[in-house]
Design an enzyme around this catalytic site. Sequence first.
Site, PDB file in Angstrom:
ATOM      1  N   ARG A  88      67.156  -3.771  30.859  1.00 18.63           N
ATOM      2  CA  ARG A  88      66.604  -3.414  29.558  1.00 18.63           C
ATOM      3  C   ARG A  88      67.381  -2.233  28.989  1.00 18.63           C
ATOM      4  O   ARG A  88      66.920  -1.089  28.999  1.00 18.63           O
ATOM      5  CB  ARG A  88      65.115  -3.127  29.675  1.00 18.63           C
ATOM      6  CG  ARG A  88      64.323  -4.393  29.937  1.00 18.63           C
ATOM      7  CD  ARG A  88      62.874  -4.276  29.554  1.00 18.63           C
ATOM      8  NE  ARG A  88      62.297  -5.575  29.259  1.00 18.63           N
ATOM      9  CZ  ARG A  88      61.032  -5.755  28.913  1.00 18.63           C
ATOM     10  NH1 ARG A  88      60.210  -4.726  28.834  1.00 18.63           N
ATOM     11  NH2 ARG A  88      60.575  -6.963  28.637  1.00 18.63           N
ATOM     12  N   GLN A  93      69.822  -6.149  24.275  1.00 19.66           N
ATOM     13  CA  GLN A  93      68.639  -6.571  23.527  1.00 19.66           C
ATOM     14  C   GLN A  93      68.803  -7.941  22.886  1.00 19.66           C
ATOM     15  O   GLN A  93      67.864  -8.740  22.851  1.00 19.66           O
ATOM     16  CB  GLN A  93      68.297  -5.524  22.463  1.00 19.66           C
ATOM     17  CG  GLN A  93      67.697  -4.253  23.035  1.00 19.66           C
ATOM     18  CD  GLN A  93      67.348  -3.243  21.959  1.00 19.66           C
ATOM     19  OE1 GLN A  93      67.707  -3.402  20.790  1.00 19.66           O
ATOM     20  NE2 GLN A  93      66.663  -2.176  22.345  1.00 19.66           N
ATOM     21  N   ASP A  96      68.000 -10.768  25.336  1.00 21.37           N
ATOM     22  CA  ASP A  96      66.732 -10.668  26.059  1.00 21.37           C
ATOM     23  C   ASP A  96      65.828 -11.871  25.787  1.00 21.37           C
ATOM     24  O   ASP A  96      65.054 -11.891  24.830  1.00 21.37           O
ATOM     25  CB  ASP A  96      66.025  -9.370  25.668  1.00 21.37           C
ATOM     26  CG  ASP A  96      64.860  -9.035  26.590  1.00 21.37           C
ATOM     27  OD1 ASP A  96      64.403  -9.932  27.319  1.00 21.37           O
ATOM     28  OD2 ASP A  96      64.411  -7.874  26.574  1.00 21.37           O
ATOM     29  N   SER A  99      61.936 -11.230  25.868  1.00 17.64           N
ATOM     30  CA  SER A  99      61.373 -10.622  24.667  1.00 17.64           C
ATOM     31  C   SER A  99      61.246 -11.641  23.537  1.00 17.64           C
ATOM     32  O   SER A  99      60.208 -11.724  22.866  1.00 17.64           O
ATOM     33  CB  SER A  99      62.232  -9.441  24.206  1.00 17.64           C
ATOM     34  OG  SER A  99      62.099  -8.355  25.103  1.00 17.64           O
ATOM     35  N   TYR A 196      58.388  -2.145  32.834  1.00 25.30           N
ATOM     36  CA  TYR A 196      57.282  -3.064  33.100  1.00 25.30           C
ATOM     37  C   TYR A 196      56.122  -2.299  33.734  1.00 25.30           C
ATOM     38  O   TYR A 196      56.294  -1.254  34.351  1.00 25.30           O
ATOM     39  CB  TYR A 196      57.728  -4.181  34.051  1.00 25.30           C
ATOM     40  CG  TYR A 196      58.782  -5.089  33.473  1.00 25.30           C
ATOM     41  CD1 TYR A 196      58.443  -6.107  32.587  1.00 25.30           C
ATOM     42  CD2 TYR A 196      60.123  -4.929  33.814  1.00 25.30           C
ATOM     43  CE1 TYR A 196      59.414  -6.947  32.067  1.00 25.30           C
ATOM     44  CE2 TYR A 196      61.099  -5.764  33.287  1.00 25.30           C
ATOM     45  CZ  TYR A 196      60.731  -6.766  32.420  1.00 25.30           C
ATOM     46  OH  TYR A 196      61.699  -7.584  31.895  1.00 25.30           O
TER      47      TYR A 196
END
Length: 344
Positions: A88, A93, A96, A99, A196
Amino acid sequence: GSHCKISDSSFIEVGASIGNDAKETYAGADVVLKVRGPMVEKEGTDELSLLDPKSILIGLLAPLQNSEAITSYAKSGITSFSMELLPRISRAQSMDVLSSQSNLAGYKAVVDAADTFGKAFPMMMTAAGTITPAKVLVLGAGVAGLQAIATARRLGAVVSAFDVRPAVKEQVESLGANFIEVDNSDNQNTETSGGYAKEMSEDYKKRQSELIHDTVKTQDVIITTALIPGKPAPQLIPEVMVQDMKAGSVIVDLAVEAGGNCPLSELDQVVVKHGVTLVGHSNMPARIPVDASALLSRNLVNFLTPMIDSDSGALSIDWDDEVISGTLTTRDGEVVHSMLKDKI
């Protein structure tokens, strides 16, 4: 791809060929992109046997849950990358997958809840009387939870949310929801280095359970999204809580594939227990296939592109890159990821 509104001709127009069967499709592939891992030792075609041992597999391989499958990938010789393990970091991003797909899952969970719930979500003032807004509780304020909050708010519900991580309080409140929190005066660490949620102490769980129990009694809809990587989903709504919920309430359990945040949830079933409807659809993003496919494909393209030499078009992988090392699961006949070695 017809369910995603993509025809075979659309693939052909951009340069792809359509295989007549799995064997033909896999033949000669240097890189195989899949949503989930190959079907191993199932009835019918064993997909793993069709992959070239020198090929690269990229997908959502669920490595922490499927150690036997990961071992099979290693024995077959293929190099595999598990997108769930993506670091992460800001540079990753756009790659991902968790996500992008969780975003859709959170949205669809609320839409399903609204469709199942026997009342309107927003407050309505009519000549026949006033309809009070639905009360929605979201358990877990990660990507799915935050999208669920935003969607429920757009539909006019009064929303509350709970998460063990105090750091998400500001995000929850910025979306117009009330943040419910358990006193953490003993300063337990509530999240992993990857952001997390961590499994909490028994004392914290007890206080958490009491707070959630008091809250669910007043709610109309509950969306549960709580997951702990590599472990069964925490049971946040035991049967005794369901029994105390209002008749006609709805629970959408997004953790059902990991055992469920409610033990009464049933995988791929919508059931009614103690007057409460429990929605347990697996693979929730697949219920929005057009957008799920578009976002997943872009994630995979962004992950794969740096592996390809722009001049020659050949694979050129920087094995020291933290995105590569962070997702690399098997290579040269071995399970190589540090999180997996102890589990194999």
